[in-house]
Design a protein around this motif. Structure first.
Motif, PDB file in Angstrom:
ATOM      1  N   ASP A 248       0.969  -1.186  -0.111  1.00  0.00           N
ATOM      2  CA  ASP A 248      -0.069   0.142   0.074  1.00  0.00           C
ATOM      3  C   ASP A 248       0.859   1.330  -0.057  1.00  0.00           C
ATOM      4  O   ASP A 248       1.423   1.601   0.928  1.00  0.00           O
ATOM      5  CB  ASP A 248      -0.974   0.038   1.185  1.00  0.00           C
ATOM      6  CG  ASP A 248      -1.935   1.027   0.979  1.00  0.00           C
ATOM      7  OD1 ASP A 248      -2.099   1.908  -0.074  1.00  0.00           O
ATOM      8  OD2 ASP A 248      -3.017   1.125   1.827  1.00  0.00           O
TER       9      ASP A 248
ATOM     10  N   SER B 191      -0.301   6.631   1.863  1.00  0.00           N
ATOM     11  CA  SER B 191      -0.033   6.647   3.364  1.00  0.00           C
ATOM     12  C   SER B 191      -1.224   6.960   4.065  1.00  0.00           C
ATOM     13  O   SER B 191      -2.415   7.360   3.636  1.00  0.00           O
ATOM     14  CB  SER B 191       0.907   8.220   3.576  1.00  0.00           C
ATOM     15  OG  SER B 191       0.168   9.362   3.170  1.00  0.00           O
ATOM     16  N   ALA B 192      -1.449   6.682   5.477  1.00  0.00           N
ATOM     17  CA  ALA B 192      -2.794   7.045   6.202  1.00  0.00           C
ATOM     18  C   ALA B 192      -3.113   8.387   6.091  1.00  0.00           C
ATOM     19  O   ALA B 192      -4.272   8.636   5.997  1.00  0.00           O
ATOM     20  CB  ALA B 192      -2.279   6.668   7.641  1.00  0.00           C
ATOM     21  N   ARG B 193      -2.274   9.370   6.115  1.00  0.00           N
ATOM     22  CA  ARG B 193      -2.638  10.814   5.870  1.00  0.00           C
ATOM     23  C   ARG B 193      -3.235  11.124   4.631  1.00  0.00           C
ATOM     24  O   ARG B 193      -4.163  11.757   4.294  1.00  0.00           O
ATOM     25  CB  ARG B 193      -1.751  11.573   6.347  1.00  0.00           C
ATOM     26  CG  ARG B 193      -0.443  11.759   5.280  1.00  0.00           C
ATOM     27  CD  ARG B 193       0.692  12.931   6.267  1.00  0.00           C
ATOM     28  NE  ARG B 193       2.011  12.679   5.184  1.00  0.00           N
ATOM     29  CZ  ARG B 193       2.798  13.898   5.443  1.00  0.00           C
ATOM     30  NH1 ARG B 193       2.547  14.817   6.458  1.00  0.00           N
ATOM     31  NH2 ARG B 193       3.692  14.022   4.528  1.00  0.00           N
TER      32      ARG B 193
ATOM     33  N   HIS C 223      -4.802   8.743   2.614  1.00  0.00           N
ATOM     34  CA  HIS C 223      -6.151   8.009   2.739  1.00  0.00           C
ATOM     35  C   HIS C 223      -7.109   9.001   3.365  1.00  0.00           C
ATOM     36  O   HIS C 223      -8.320   9.262   2.981  1.00  0.00           O
ATOM     37  CB  HIS C 223      -6.211   6.961   3.601  1.00  0.00           C
ATOM     38  CG  HIS C 223      -5.912   5.548   2.663  1.00  0.00           C
ATOM     39  ND1 HIS C 223      -6.575   5.037   1.842  1.00  0.00           N
ATOM     40  CD2 HIS C 223      -4.641   4.710   2.498  1.00  0.00           C
ATOM     41  CE1 HIS C 223      -6.129   4.030   1.230  1.00  0.00           C
ATOM     42  NE2 HIS C 223      -4.804   3.710   1.713  1.00  0.00           N
TER      43      HIS C 223
ATOM     44  N   ASP D 150       9.569  11.128  -4.269  1.00  0.00           N
ATOM     45  CA  ASP D 150       8.727  10.725  -3.002  1.00  0.00           C
ATOM     46  C   ASP D 150       7.319  10.279  -3.518  1.00  0.00           C
ATOM     47  O   ASP D 150       6.913  11.243  -4.041  1.00  0.00           O
ATOM     48  CB  ASP D 150       8.862  11.781  -1.923  1.00  0.00           C
ATOM     49  CG  ASP D 150       8.135  11.517  -0.704  1.00  0.00           C
ATOM     50  OD1 ASP D 150       8.529  10.877   0.113  1.00  0.00           O
ATOM     51  OD2 ASP D 150       6.810  11.504  -0.628  1.00  0.00           O
TER      52      ASP D 150
ATOM     53  N   GLU E  33       4.615   9.547  -2.001  1.00  0.00           N
ATOM     54  CA  GLU E  33       3.485  10.378  -1.196  1.00  0.00           C
ATOM     55  C   GLU E  33       3.231  11.789  -1.972  1.00  0.00           C
ATOM     56  O   GLU E  33       2.269  12.340  -2.187  1.00  0.00           O
ATOM     57  CB  GLU E  33       3.836  10.363  -0.045  1.00  0.00           C
ATOM     58  CG  GLU E  33       2.474  11.097   0.860  1.00  0.00           C
ATOM     59  CD  GLU E  33       2.825  11.327   2.522  1.00  0.00           C
ATOM     60  OE1 GLU E  33       1.917  11.208   3.363  1.00  0.00           O
ATOM     61  OE2 GLU E  33       3.899  11.862   2.812  1.00  0.00           O
TER      62      GLU E  33
ATOM     63  N   ASP F 261       2.851  18.685   4.485  1.00  0.00           N
ATOM     64  CA  ASP F 261       2.378  18.725   5.941  1.00  0.00           C
ATOM     65  C   ASP F 261       1.164  19.555   5.924  1.00  0.00           C
ATOM     66  O   ASP F 261       0.214  19.159   6.826  1.00  0.00           O
ATOM     67  CB  ASP F 261       3.295  18.855   7.089  1.00  0.00           C
ATOM     68  CG  ASP F 261       4.535  18.040   7.166  1.00  0.00           C
ATOM     69  OD1 ASP F 261       4.313  16.820   6.608  1.00  0.00           O
ATOM     70  OD2 ASP F 261       5.533  18.192   7.932  1.00  0.00           O
TER      71      ASP F 261
ATOM     72  N   ARG G 150       2.800  13.932   9.857  1.00  0.00           N
ATOM     73  CA  ARG G 150       3.054  12.502   9.644  1.00  0.00           C
ATOM     74  C   ARG G 150       2.783  11.607  10.978  1.00  0.00           C
ATOM     75  O   ARG G 150       3.188  12.135  12.023  1.00  0.00           O
ATOM     76  CB  ARG G 150       4.565  12.121   9.421  1.00  0.00           C
ATOM     77  CG  ARG G 150       4.809  12.563   7.821  1.00  0.00           C
ATOM     78  CD  ARG G 150       6.222  12.104   7.522  1.00  0.00           C
ATOM     79  NE  ARG G 150       6.680  12.700   6.071  1.00  0.00           N
ATOM     80  CZ  ARG G 150       6.222  11.794   5.073  1.00  0.00           C
ATOM     81  NH1 ARG G 150       6.184  10.555   5.032  1.00  0.00           N
ATOM     82  NH2 ARG G 150       6.783  12.291   3.992  1.00  0.00           N
TER      83      ARG G 150
END
Length: 99
Positions: free
Chosen positions: A4, A7-9, A11, A44, A46, A93, A99
């Motif tokens: 996956d 990243s959670a953030r 998502h 990167d 993300e 950010d 993060r």
């Protein structure tokens, strides 16, 4: 590539910007495909994927346009998503949360 790449953030941002669950799943699926396509960019991931979501601002047609832009030139995607400059970690950010 990791199973996956989202990243959670990221998502969380997709769920916030695309509240319809089916649409959000489609966006996430398209991001996973894009991650494979851009793997050789050595950027990167993300950052690249977030640029498409930021550009879309919750609009599916804008998201599709961002995906097309990424496939044409990922550098243009970063410029359009305002993630092309040296301050991109800070901007990311701000857009996604810490993060």
């Amino acid at each position: 590539m990791a199973e996956d790449v989202i990243s959670a953030r990221l998502h969380a941002r997709v769920r916030r910007d695309f509240p319809d669950a089916a649409v959000a799943r489609g966006v996430v699926g398209a991001l996973r495909v894009l991650a494979v396509e851009l793997e050789d960019s050595r950027q990167d991931m993300e950052r690249l994927l977030a640029a498409a979501v930021v550009i879309a601002a919750g609009d599916v047609e804008r998201f599709r346009s961002a995906i097309r832009l990424a496939r044409t030139d990922w550098r243009d995607l970063l410029m359009s998503g305002e993630l092309a400059h040296g301050d991109w970690p800070h901007v990311l950010d701000e857009e996604l949360g810490p993060r």
